[in-house]
Design a protein around this motif. Structure first.
Motif, mmCIF file in Angstrom:
data_model
loop_
_atom_site.group_PDB
_atom_site.id
_atom_site.type_symbol
_atom_site.label_atom_id
_atom_site.label_comp_id
_atom_site.label_asym_id
_atom_site.label_seq_id
_atom_site.Cartn_x
_atom_site.Cartn_y
_atom_site.Cartn_z
ATOM 1 N N GLU A 193 0.838 -1.204 0.000
ATOM 2 C CA GLU A 193 0.000 0.000 0.000
ATOM 3 C C GLU A 193 0.876 1.259 0.000
ATOM 4 O OE1 GLU A 193 -0.337 -2.569 2.197
ATOM 5 O OE2 GLU A 193 -2.116 -3.509 1.304
ATOM 6 N N VAL A 194 2.072 1.172 0.607
ATOM 7 C CA VAL A 194 3.020 2.301 0.574
ATOM 8 C C VAL A 194 3.537 2.457 -0.859
ATOM 9 C CG1 VAL A 194 5.234 3.159 1.449
ATOM 10 C CG2 VAL A 194 3.691 1.932 2.989
ATOM 11 N N VAL A 195 3.789 1.314 -1.506
ATOM 12 C CA VAL A 195 4.263 1.344 -2.898
ATOM 13 C C VAL A 195 3.187 1.959 -3.791
ATOM 14 C CG1 VAL A 195 5.026 -0.087 -4.851
ATOM 15 C CG2 VAL A 195 5.698 -0.699 -2.509
ATOM 16 N N ASP A 196 1.930 1.589 -3.549
ATOM 17 C CA ASP A 196 0.839 2.128 -4.377
ATOM 18 C C ASP A 196 0.750 3.646 -4.227
ATOM 19 O OD1 ASP A 196 -1.027 1.345 -6.319
ATOM 20 O OD2 ASP A 196 -2.704 1.447 -4.909
ATOM 21 N N LEU A 197 0.919 4.124 -2.992
ATOM 22 C CA LEU A 197 0.909 5.581 -2.772
ATOM 23 C C LEU A 197 2.068 6.225 -3.536
ATOM 24 C CD1 LEU A 197 0.077 8.241 -1.374
ATOM 25 C CD2 LEU A 197 1.512 7.556 0.564
ATOM 26 N N ALA A 198 3.265 5.619 -3.425
ATOM 27 C CA ALA A 198 4.430 6.191 -4.119
ATOM 28 C C ALA A 198 4.176 6.235 -5.629
ATOM 29 C CB ALA A 198 5.676 5.362 -3.806
ATOM 30 N N GLU A 199 3.560 5.171 -6.160
ATOM 31 C CA GLU A 199 3.292 5.136 -7.621
ATOM 32 C C GLU A 199 2.340 6.268 -7.999
ATOM 33 O OE1 GLU A 199 5.011 3.288 -9.509
ATOM 34 O OE2 GLU A 199 5.847 1.914 -8.011
ATOM 35 N N PHE A 200 1.346 6.513 -7.153
ATOM 36 C CA PHE A 200 0.403 7.610 -7.435
ATOM 37 C C PHE A 200 1.136 8.957 -7.385
ATOM 38 C CE2 PHE A 200 -2.856 10.676 -5.680
ATOM 39 C CZ PHE A 200 -3.506 10.876 -6.883
ATOM 40 N N LEU A 201 1.980 9.142 -6.370
ATOM 41 C CA LEU A 201 2.723 10.402 -6.244
ATOM 42 C C LEU A 201 3.632 10.608 -7.461
ATOM 43 C CD1 LEU A 201 3.611 10.176 -2.432
ATOM 44 C CD2 LEU A 201 2.008 11.790 -3.468
ATOM 45 N N ILE A 202 4.241 9.520 -7.946
ATOM 46 C CA ILE A 202 5.117 9.621 -9.127
ATOM 47 C C ILE A 202 4.295 10.061 -10.342
ATOM 48 C CG2 ILE A 202 6.517 8.232 -10.749
ATOM 49 C CD1 ILE A 202 7.466 6.658 -8.173
ATOM 50 N N LYS A 203 3.067 9.501 -10.457
ATOM 51 C CA LYS A 203 2.191 9.932 -11.564
ATOM 52 C C LYS A 203 1.859 11.419 -11.456
ATOM 53 C CE LYS A 203 -0.099 5.520 -12.338
ATOM 54 N NZ LYS A 203 -1.300 4.743 -12.057
ATOM 55 N N MET A 204 1.855 11.928 -10.206
ATOM 56 C CA MET A 204 1.555 13.361 -10.000
ATOM 57 C C MET A 204 2.786 14.240 -10.258
ATOM 58 S SD MET A 204 -0.537 13.114 -6.416
ATOM 59 C CE MET A 204 -1.310 14.729 -6.343
ATOM 60 N N GLY A 205 3.924 13.590 -10.530
ATOM 61 C CA GLY A 205 5.137 14.370 -10.822
ATOM 62 C C GLY A 205 6.191 14.296 -9.732
ATOM 63 N N ALA A 206 5.946 13.504 -8.679
ATOM 64 C CA ALA A 206 6.937 13.393 -7.598
ATOM 65 C C ALA A 206 8.122 12.557 -8.073
ATOM 66 C CB ALA A 206 6.303 12.738 -6.373
ATOM 67 N N ARG A 207 9.277 12.787 -7.417
ATOM 68 C CA ARG A 207 10.473 11.995 -7.761
ATOM 69 C C ARG A 207 10.823 11.112 -6.565
ATOM 70 N NH1 ARG A 207 14.681 16.124 -9.988
ATOM 71 N NH2 ARG A 207 15.898 14.223 -10.277
ATOM 72 N N ILE A 208 10.454 9.836 -6.692
ATOM 73 C CA ILE A 208 10.615 8.892 -5.569
ATOM 74 C C ILE A 208 11.313 7.634 -6.088
ATOM 75 C CG2 ILE A 208 9.381 7.513 -3.816
ATOM 76 C CD1 ILE A 208 7.050 9.484 -4.050
ATOM 77 N N LYS A 209 12.259 7.122 -5.293
ATOM 78 C CA LYS A 209 12.930 5.856 -5.624
ATOM 79 C C LYS A 209 12.957 4.980 -4.375
ATOM 80 C CE LYS A 209 17.013 7.157 -7.032
ATOM 81 N NZ LYS A 209 18.298 7.482 -7.628
ATOM 82 N N GLY A 210 12.962 3.681 -4.578
ATOM 83 C CA GLY A 210 13.169 2.764 -3.462
ATOM 84 C C GLY A 210 11.896 2.327 -2.759
ATOM 85 N N GLN A 211 10.716 2.747 -3.260
ATOM 86 C CA GLN A 211 9.468 2.324 -2.624
ATOM 87 C C GLN A 211 9.382 0.790 -2.654
ATOM 88 O OE1 GLN A 211 9.795 4.113 -5.326
ATOM 89 N NE2 GLN A 211 8.358 3.646 -6.944
ATOM 90 N N GLY A 212 8.938 0.205 -1.542
ATOM 91 C CA GLY A 212 8.906 -1.261 -1.443
ATOM 92 C C GLY A 212 10.176 -1.803 -0.806
ATOM 93 N N THR A 213 11.157 -0.921 -0.530
ATOM 94 C CA THR A 213 12.376 -1.313 0.203
ATOM 95 C C THR A 213 12.443 -0.450 1.476
ATOM 96 O OG1 THR A 213 13.962 0.345 -0.584
ATOM 97 C CG2 THR A 213 13.497 -1.490 -2.088
ATOM 98 N N PRO A 214 13.337 -0.811 2.406
ATOM 99 C CA PRO A 214 13.388 -0.019 3.655
ATOM 100 C C PRO A 214 14.037 1.353 3.491
ATOM 101 C CG PRO A 214 14.325 -2.229 3.942
ATOM 102 C CD PRO A 214 14.149 -2.037 2.483
ATOM 103 N N VAL A 215 14.562 1.668 2.297
ATOM 104 C CA VAL A 215 15.156 2.994 2.099
ATOM 105 C C VAL A 215 14.462 3.676 0.918
ATOM 106 C CG1 VAL A 215 17.278 4.295 1.681
ATOM 107 C CG2 VAL A 215 17.376 2.157 2.965
ATOM 108 N N ILE A 216 13.736 4.728 1.224
ATOM 109 C CA ILE A 216 13.024 5.463 0.168
ATOM 110 C C ILE A 216 13.704 6.827 -0.013
ATOM 111 C CG2 ILE A 216 10.807 6.473 -0.556
ATOM 112 C CD1 ILE A 216 9.354 4.413 1.063
#
Ligand code: UD1
Length: 420
Positions: A193-216
């Motif tokens: 569910e954290v990964v799903d949020l990160a994917e949505f934020l990325i679609k909104m233009g956010a720059r996120i790496k590492g979602q689904g691992t302990p270091v984001i």
């Protein structure tokens, strides 16, 4: 108030499609506060919790509507930074508006969510993470008051006594997407569910790496735009139905399921002797032979989910042998033990452990639901029990399972509602 009546002993058979994930949709709806543009969220389950989050968005100035599984969110008026006690106190997850309000408005006043029947649930990790981004936080009259001149990226360690925190990771991630510079969240929650949020934020233009691992890693951007997103399937609903198939000795094809999100549960069921046929997005569960007891320890993802502990206890209570169930996320999450024992189970609680001695069968009884997953546990127990079970306070179920009675009825269950 309604109660749920179940005439047990029917083998469930047929097909069922799992709804979108409650724990993914709540922070994703909150994330729409990060943009002035319109957002479309699909695959949204029609649950009391989803509707509460929609009400919160409206109270903050958004126009939000749930229609046929799709929520459309747009700006109606100037967004307010104050999330009211009345709404936040009804649902703990509403605390995840703190991160996006702060990210967007650089100020937020959000009511503290308060206690919960499954134990003390502090928000220290949320506040620690948000503070690290340069926010000044005070607690006044039951509200968290957060203000920042400017949010600045930072290193944030989010490991707590009970491991990582799902909503604290969500909150910090949502504040950090609009901070200046880089934020690194260590000991981040790895839940799908954290990964799903990160994917949505990325679609909104956010720059996120590492979602689904302990270091984001989050590289802040100046603004986010609108996006369209489909919510992942609810792994807890899927898991609950898998156990319904086994506890009733039935045969169910479960669709819209990501088996990769259910690794720990599938592993335990296979260890217990269940046979499952998996495809990318379905699981076929057919009861073939008696299961044997297995031990369970709940842990943060990818460990065995605490949200499946109560339902697994129902299955183990009618599985021959001794099963030791250890709760490492919420050591007091055992309200269902006494109710299962009322139905003839042999379960003894020893601190954070429950020792379950499988009995031949349960017998229907009047029982009381104490929280969402405990309600699901009692439904499973009722489906397998001899005779009639009546479960009161079933409003808990409506928080997290869309149309559960209808879905079970279609599979052959004898289940209906009555007024208390
Ligand atoms: C989320 C889920 C919930 C699930 C839980 C654990 C949502 C909407 N809810 O809740 O269904 O049961 O994850 O998988 O996604 N903790 C602290 N300090 C904090 C925050 C948490 O000590 O600031 C502790 C909690 O008391 C608990 C553990 O950390 O012992 C994990 O809780 P957390 O992951 O935060 O649960 P939620 O995100 O609230």
């Amino acid at each position: 108030m309604d109660k749920l009546i179940i005439e047990g002993g029917v083998k469930l058979k047929g097909e069922l499609t799992v709804s979108g994930a409650k724990n993914a949709v709540l922070p994703i709806l909150a994330a729409t506060l990060l943009t002035d543009d319109a957002c479309i969220i699909k695959g949204v389950p029609d649950l009391r919790d989803t509707n509460t989050m929609i009400k919160i968005l409206r109270s903050l100035g958004k126009d939000a509507e749930l229609e046929n599984g799709t929520v459309s969110v747009s700006n109606l008026k100037k967004i307010s930074h104050v999330a009211d006690y009345k709404l936040v106190s009804t649902m703990r997850a509403s605390f995840c508006v703190l991160g996006p309000l702060l990210g967007k408005l650089k100020k937020a006043k959000v009511s503290l969510p308060g206690g919960c029947i499954i134990g003390v649930r502090p928000v220290d990790l949320h506040l620690k993470g948000i503070r690290a981004l340069g926010t000044d936080i005070t607690i006044e009259s039951g509200y968290v008051i957060a203000k920042a001149e400017k949010l600045k990226g930072n290193h944030v360690y989010l490991g707590g006594v009970y491991g990582s925190s799902v909503l604290a990771t969500d909150n910090v991630m949502m504040a950090a997407v609009l901070a200046s510079g880089k934020t690194i969240i260590e000991s981040a929650a790895c839940e799908p569910e954290v990964v799903d949020l990160a994917e949505f934020l990325i679609k909104m233009g956010a720059r996120i790496k590492g979602q689904g691992t302990p270091v984001i890693e989050i590289e802040g951007v100046r603004c986010l735009h609108g996006a369209t997103h489909t919510i992942i399937p609810d792994r807890i609903e899927a898991g609950t139905i898998m156990l319904a198939a086994l506890i009733t000795r039935g045969d169910i094809l479960i669709k819209n399921i990501f088996y990769k999100h259910l690794g720990a549960l599938i592993d335990k069921l296979e260890e217990a002797g269940a046979s499952l046929v998996k495809t990318e997005n379905s699981i076929h569960l057919r009861y073939k032979k008696p299961l044997t007891a297995v031990n369970i320890t709940t842990l943060p993802y990818p460990g065995f989910p605490t949200d499946m502990q109560a339902q697994m206890m129902a299955l183990m209570s009618v599985t021959p042998g001794i099963s030791v169930i250890t709760e490492k996320i919420y050591p007091d999450r055992f309200m269902h033990v006494a109710e299962l024992n009322r139905m003839g189970a042999h379960i003894q609680r020893e601190g954070p452990h429950a020792i379950v001695e499988g009995v031949k069968e349960l017998s229907g009884a009047p029982v009381m639901a104490s929280d969402l997953r405990a309600s699901a546990c009692l439904v499973l127990a009722g489906l397998s029990a001899r005779g009639k079970t009546s479960i009161s306070r079933i409003y808990h179920l409506e928080r997290g399972y869309q149309d559960l009675e209808e879905k079970l009825e279609k599979l052959g269950a004898k289940i209906w509602r009555e007024k208390e």
